[in-house]
Design a protein around this motif. Structure first.
Motif, PDB file in Angstrom:
ATOM      1  N   ASN A 104     -15.672  48.470 -64.227  1.00 41.47           N
ATOM      2  CA  ASN A 104     -15.739  47.417 -63.230  1.00 41.47           C
ATOM      3  C   ASN A 104     -15.534  46.098 -63.950  1.00 41.47           C
ATOM      4  OD1 ASN A 104     -16.557  45.453 -61.375  1.00 41.47           O
ATOM      5  ND2 ASN A 104     -17.827  46.953 -60.318  1.00 41.47           N
ATOM      6  N   LEU A 120     -18.296  43.452 -64.288  1.00 37.88           N
ATOM      7  CA  LEU A 120     -19.597  43.748 -64.879  1.00 37.88           C
ATOM      8  C   LEU A 120     -19.583  43.757 -66.414  1.00 37.88           C
ATOM      9  CD1 LEU A 120     -20.989  46.581 -62.575  1.00 37.88           C
ATOM     10  CD2 LEU A 120     -21.798  44.242 -62.784  1.00 37.88           C
ATOM     11  N   SER A 129     -12.180  51.694 -60.210  1.00 39.97           N
ATOM     12  CA  SER A 129     -13.639  51.515 -60.197  1.00 39.97           C
ATOM     13  C   SER A 129     -14.324  52.636 -59.427  1.00 39.97           C
ATOM     14  CB  SER A 129     -14.011  50.189 -59.515  1.00 39.97           C
ATOM     15  OG  SER A 129     -13.360  49.127 -60.136  1.00 39.97           O
ATOM     16  N   ARG A 178     -15.168  44.589 -55.037  1.00 36.72           N
ATOM     17  CA  ARG A 178     -15.056  45.137 -56.385  1.00 36.72           C
ATOM     18  C   ARG A 178     -16.406  45.361 -57.039  1.00 36.72           C
ATOM     19  NH1 ARG A 178     -10.087  41.323 -58.086  1.00 36.72           N
ATOM     20  NH2 ARG A 178     -10.339  42.149 -60.189  1.00 36.72           N
ATOM     21  N   ILE A 179     -17.462  44.937 -56.368  1.00 34.49           N
ATOM     22  CA  ILE A 179     -18.793  45.163 -56.924  1.00 34.49           C
ATOM     23  C   ILE A 179     -19.078  46.647 -57.021  1.00 34.49           C
ATOM     24  CG2 ILE A 179     -21.248  44.994 -56.418  1.00 34.49           C
ATOM     25  CD1 ILE A 179     -20.775  42.263 -55.321  1.00 34.49           C
ATOM     26  N   CYS A 180     -18.646  47.379 -56.024  1.00 32.51           N
ATOM     27  CA  CYS A 180     -19.049  48.772 -55.932  1.00 32.51           C
ATOM     28  C   CYS A 180     -17.838  49.673 -55.777  1.00 32.51           C
ATOM     29  CB  CYS A 180     -19.978  48.944 -54.740  1.00 32.51           C
ATOM     30  SG  CYS A 180     -20.396  50.654 -54.424  1.00 32.51           S
ATOM     31  N   GLY A 181     -17.780  50.701 -56.618  1.00 32.72           N
ATOM     32  CA  GLY A 181     -16.669  51.645 -56.546  1.00 32.72           C
ATOM     33  C   GLY A 181     -16.875  52.696 -55.476  1.00 32.72           C
ATOM     34  N   ALA A 205     -22.980  48.859 -57.834  1.00 31.42           N
ATOM     35  CA  ALA A 205     -22.342  48.041 -58.822  1.00 31.42           C
ATOM     36  C   ALA A 205     -21.451  48.896 -59.674  1.00 31.42           C
ATOM     37  CB  ALA A 205     -23.410  47.439 -59.708  1.00 31.42           C
TER      38      ALA A 205
END
Lengths: 162, 487
Positions: A14, A17, A44, B60-63, B459
């Motif tokens: 990601n 992050l 991701s 894009r925080i979470c896949g 995340a």
């Protein structure tokens, strides 16, 4: 001889992050130079959702971050899929590679026959917006070399068979 | 009395779980905690960014559920710029969103939750996995699930840009109209999805409902919590994933409150515990009364079971029929059994598929008018959707140039966090006696939290692997008594 070997270079992570961006950043820089030899994909996605990405390829290299805490940050390991654990998915989103491989085998899906994982040990994959840790940033070049060598080796094996 | 412990999983896995169990002097459970790592720094990260970038950034925080974040964020921008999207644009958004729901719920039903109830909770551990599911439903079904998901994901890409980072949502509408040939593909995908949904209902009926032992387990006390429920409903109080008001019912099933998304801060508060990064949501006006059940405690639940509990029905025929069977079989509303989430998820899958079909056949979906250009000066906006895992809130404040000054997300897993913690505690209490820990506890804990379909971290992607689960048992002095791990 049959069709040309199709190779996938998959960067997982990601970008937002911190160190979790390592896999993504490592493969991104390979996109152009790999053109014609391998498809470079960034993702991701997690676990089973990744299955779609692999289908149709003969060989795949995965580049990702790991945080085991047992190796110095920046260390690159080559992981074998069969060492990742048993066929068991104790949590919804983490049905992972072992499950995927079992499923692929059972359903006879068109999944890469050759699979290698390069994982770089990272320090912080949880903070949004942070930069790469210095040791991780320094490891990106080596990660790329490992990918290049692997893709080259597979191409050579294919040529030998042909 | 807690000390720091290092978890040493073989690979990095976001959302690894650690359960800490504290015993009293008699060796009985004092308190059990589920620990999860949490996303850090979102507020700071968002500050100073352009509001219109948020649908891309947050997706894009979470896949796992990028489409849900994208949609909540897009709706927050509508509110921020006080602009109403044309009806056609709303329908396109909902069509894409319904498609996403079908593929996400299908994945969970067969491959992730399936091992618990298709293979069966009492089956040997070695069979409770994907291969066991295939053994039971047949290889063709496995191929069908994979094929359907591929088809639906291609539809999402077609209409919404990449599946991973959707780009269709803009304040006041969507980025482009649907082409005639795309609509035909959606119709075909919807027809496929509806048939698949009916098949899933049949599988659930044949395998789970026909087996009295399964039904007994679903309704057993071990998996039951009497809490409030929260979910989004349309004007007729039917389940809706994309738009509507937020309805809350009490543990007796009566409407406690109904509010619009923009008022969420008047109703939802977050409780912090020293042992967890997770913020536990509760109903502000009922109050935090600890990890306890009943009408006096503000703890509520979200996700499929909660959505069915708060609604008066489903807006489509096949789903409605299933909805009626659900409540008649499980003893009326509300249903408090956590494991009923699996059945509720199938009913929602059917609704999403039927809704796809309705929208794909709606003449307005072909309209080229898909955008209202915003003209207002931005200040503050809230967007709410139902993510597959529950109610998702995005809230942004900006300066007059539209740069974010403050951002807040409440993700679905937080909505269920307190109840999930109670489930873990309940499992621990039932399985630990006199300091002895039963191996079966891991199974019971896993089944409880798998039903919620939590996405810890929100995340996260992973090096494909599995979630290590570590259980530590500590005595009254904080010393480690025993440890169970699965990694």
């Amino acid at each position: 001889m049959g069709k040309l070997m199709r190779t996938l270079v998959l960067g997982l992570g990601n970008e937002l992050l911190s160190d979790d961006a390592a896999g993504i950043l490592a493969v991104r820089a390979l996109r152009e130079e790999m053109a014609g030899r391998a498809d470079v994909v960034e993702s991701s996605m997690a676990g089973m959702a990744l299955l779609d990405v692999f289908l149709g390829y003969d060989a795949a290299v995965i580049v990702d971050a790991v945080c085991t805490g047992s190796k110095p940050v920046g260390t690159i390991s080559e992981l074998m899929p069969e060492n990742l654990g048993r066929v068991l998915a104790p949590s919804p989103h983490y049905a992972g590679l072992p499950e995927m491989l079992a499923l692929v085998d059972k359903l006879e899906l068109d999944f890469p026959k050759k699979l290698t994982i390069f994982a770089v040990e990272v320090a912080d994959p949880y903070t949004l917006g942070g930069d790469l840790t210095e040791e991780v940033a320094q490891a990106l070049g080596e990660l790329r070399s490992r990918v290049r060598v692997q893709v080259e080796r597979w191409a050579q094996e294919e040529a030998d068979i042909a | 009395m807690t000390r720091e412990f290092t978890i040493d999983p073989i690979t990095r896995l976001e959302g690894h779980g650690k359960i800490q169990i504290f015993l009293n002097d008699a060796g009985e459970v004092d308190r059990a905690y589920l620990q999860v790592p949490e996303l850090r720094g979102f507020e700071k990260f968002a500050e100073g960014r352009r509001a219109e970038d948020m649908p891309q950034i947050t997706s894009r925080i979470c896949g796992v559920c990028p489409t849900a974040h994208h949609m909540a964020s897009t709706k927050a921008l509508d509110d921020l710029y006080k602009v109403e999207a044309p009806a056609s644009a709303k329908k396109i958004r909902e069509l894409i969103y319904s498609t996403f729901f079908v593929e996400d719920h299908a994945l969970h039903f067969f491959f992730l939750g399936g091992p618990d109830f298709i293979v069966g909770p009492t089956a040997p551990k070695a069979e409770r996995n994907i291969l066991g599911v295939l053994g039971k439903v047949g290889l063709e079904i496995g191929k069908e699930v994979i094929g359907l998901r591929k088809q639906l994901r291609e539809l999402i890409s077609l209409a919404g840009g990449k599946v991973i980072h959707p780009v269709f949502g803009l304040p006041g509408g969507v980025s482009r109209p649907l082409k005639a040939e795309d609509i035909e593909k959606f119709k075909a995908g919807a027809a496929h999805a509806v048939e698949f949904g009916k098949f899933c209902l049949k599988v659930f009926g044949d395998i789970v409902l026909a087996n009295a032992a399964y039904v007994d387990m679903i309704t057993s006390d071990a998996y039951t919590h009497r809490t409030y429920y929260m979910g989004m409903v349309d004007a007729g109080n039917k389940v809706n994933f994309y738009d509507g008001d937020i309805r809350v019912v009490d543990p007796e099933g009566r409407e406690y409150v109904k509010f619009s998304g923009g008022d969420y801060l008047g109703h939802v508060a977050e409780h912090v515990e020293p042992w967890s990064y997770m913020k536990f949501c509760y109903l502000k006006n009922v109050g935090w009364k600890g990890f306890s059940e009943g009408g006096e405690s503000g703890i509520y639940s979200v996700a499929p079971l909660a959505r069915l509990n708060v609604s008066d029905g489903m807006a489509t025929p096949v789903a409605q029929e299933a909805y009626e069977q659900f409540f008649s079989t499980l003893g009326g509303k509300p249903v408090h059994h956590t494991l009923a989430n699996h059945w509720a998820r199938v009913i929602e899958l059917v609704y999403a598929a039927e809704r796809m079909a309705e929208l794909a056949s709606d003449p307005e979906i072909a309209s080229p008018d898909v955008r209202t250009i915003p003209t207002a000066t931005p200040k503050e906006g809230v967007g709410v959707v139902e993510a597959p895992r529950g109610t998702l809130f995005h809230h942004y404040a900006t300066n007059e140039r539209g740069l974010i000054t403050k951002a807040n997300l409440i993700v679905a897993t937080q909505g269920n966090a307190a109840r999930t913690a109670m489930s873990v505690d309940k499992a621990a209490r039932s399985m630990i006696k006199g300091g002895e820990i039963d191996e079966g506890m891991l199974n019971q804990v896993e089944m409880a939290f798998r039903a919620y379909d939590p996405c810890h971290g929100c995340a996260t992607h992973t090096l494909p692997g599995q979630m290590p689960l570590i259980v530590e048992v500590r005595d009254a002095g904080g010393e480690l008594v025993s440890e169970l791990r699965r990694d």
